[in-house]
Each structure stands twice: as C-alpha cells, then as structure tokens.
Design a protein around this motif. Structure first.
Motif, short mmCIF file in Angstrom:
data_model
loop_
_atom_site.label_atom_id
_atom_site.label_comp_id
_atom_site.label_asym_id
_atom_site.label_seq_id
_atom_site.Cartn_x
_atom_site.Cartn_y
_atom_site.Cartn_z
N ARG A 184 -3.44 0.13 -3.19
CA ARG A 184 -3.21 -1.05 -2.35
C ARG A 184 -3.41 -2.27 -3.22
NH1 ARG A 184 -8.22 -0.51 -2.37
NH2 ARG A 184 -9.97 -1.31 -1.24
N GLY A 185 -2.68 -3.33 -2.89
CA GLY A 185 -2.81 -4.54 -3.68
C GLY A 185 -1.94 -5.65 -3.15
N SER A 220 0.85 -1.19 0.00
CA SER A 220 0.00 0.00 0.00
C SER A 220 0.89 1.24 0.00
CB SER A 220 -0.95 0.02 1.20
OG SER A 220 -0.22 0.19 2.39
N GLY A 261 -4.33 -4.80 -7.91
CA GLY A 261 -4.64 -3.82 -6.89
C GLY A 261 -5.70 -2.83 -7.29
#
Length: 146
Positions: A57-58, A45, A76
């Motif tokens: 984020r992912g 993130s 993400g």
C-alpha cells in the motif's frame, strides 16, 4: 548484464486527492493541464508476488507537467506474507498511449528493510516496467534486479 525478476505487483487506485485540477478530466483530454502543472496524491493498494510476496500500500505523489509528462513519486510499505515489512519508494515517468486509457510506466525502485530474510533488497535498486489502466483503476509492474 543479466537481470532477475524479483516481483510483480498489481495495485488498485483506491483514492485520489487533487489540488485544484480534476485528474480524470485531464487524462481524458476534457481539460488541458494548467500552465503550472498539476499534482495528485494517488492512494494504491494490492498484491505483490515473487521473491517478495505479500501486500503493498502506498501513495503516488503524481505530478503532471504542463507539457503532459507524468512524473511518478511513489512511497509505500510492503508487508510480506511471513510478517516482515519493507519500505518501498519509486520514481519514474508515465507515458500515455494515444487513443487508449493506458499509461506506460517506467520506474526505478528502492527497497529498504532491517529484516534479515530480505537483506538482499538493500543492495541495489530494481527497475520496473508496466502500465496503468485508467479505465479500470489498475496498475501492473514487473520489477527486475540488474
């Protein structure tokens, strides 16, 4: 062919899920990569800045092959400062630097959204280059449209 920098992102590694191999031990050379390779789900993130600005984020579904090649598969969400969402996916490779806790990254980035203000991201993939600093848990990529 001209290129346009569309954004840069700075991400923090927030968590790592392993599948029987320790990522830190592999990447520091304390352990060898198993013959079958290794998988790590690396949660990320941070911020994204440029024509697209906001938070990202992912998870990178990172695969490490037995020969040491690092294959990136990132999925993400970008949440823009003006309240829109853009789906983010990227695939590429990571190349460790000898004697440093740095991995150079090269990625092909795909973006998708139905938000009219960002419809231009759907037209073609972007290409990114940067690095991951394993000592600090930071990732930096600059992304360009060509």
């Amino acid at each position: 062919m001209s290129s346009e920098k569309i954004f840069e992102y700075d991400l923090d590694i927030t968590a790592v899920t392993d599948y029987g191999a320790n990522m830190e031990a592999l990447f520091t050379g304390r352990e060898n990569v198993p013959l079958q390779g290794a998988q790590f789900d690396v949660a990320l993130s941070g911020s994204i800045k440029g024509r697209v600005t906001g938070a990202m984020r992912g998870i990178d579904y990172l695969r490490v092959r037995a020969d040491g090649r690092r294959e990136l598969d990132l999925r993400g969400t970008i949440e823009t400062d003006d309240g829109n969402r853009i789906a983010f996916s990227a695939d590429g490779v990571g190349t460790p630097r000898d004697g440093e806790p740095i991995v150079d990254l090269a990625v092909k980035i795909h973006l998708l959204t139905a938000a009219a203000a960002y419809a231009w991201v759907n037209a073609r993939p972007a290409w990114g280059a940067g690095y991951a600093n394993l000592a600090t848990g930071k990732i930096r990529i600059d992304a360009y449209l060509h």
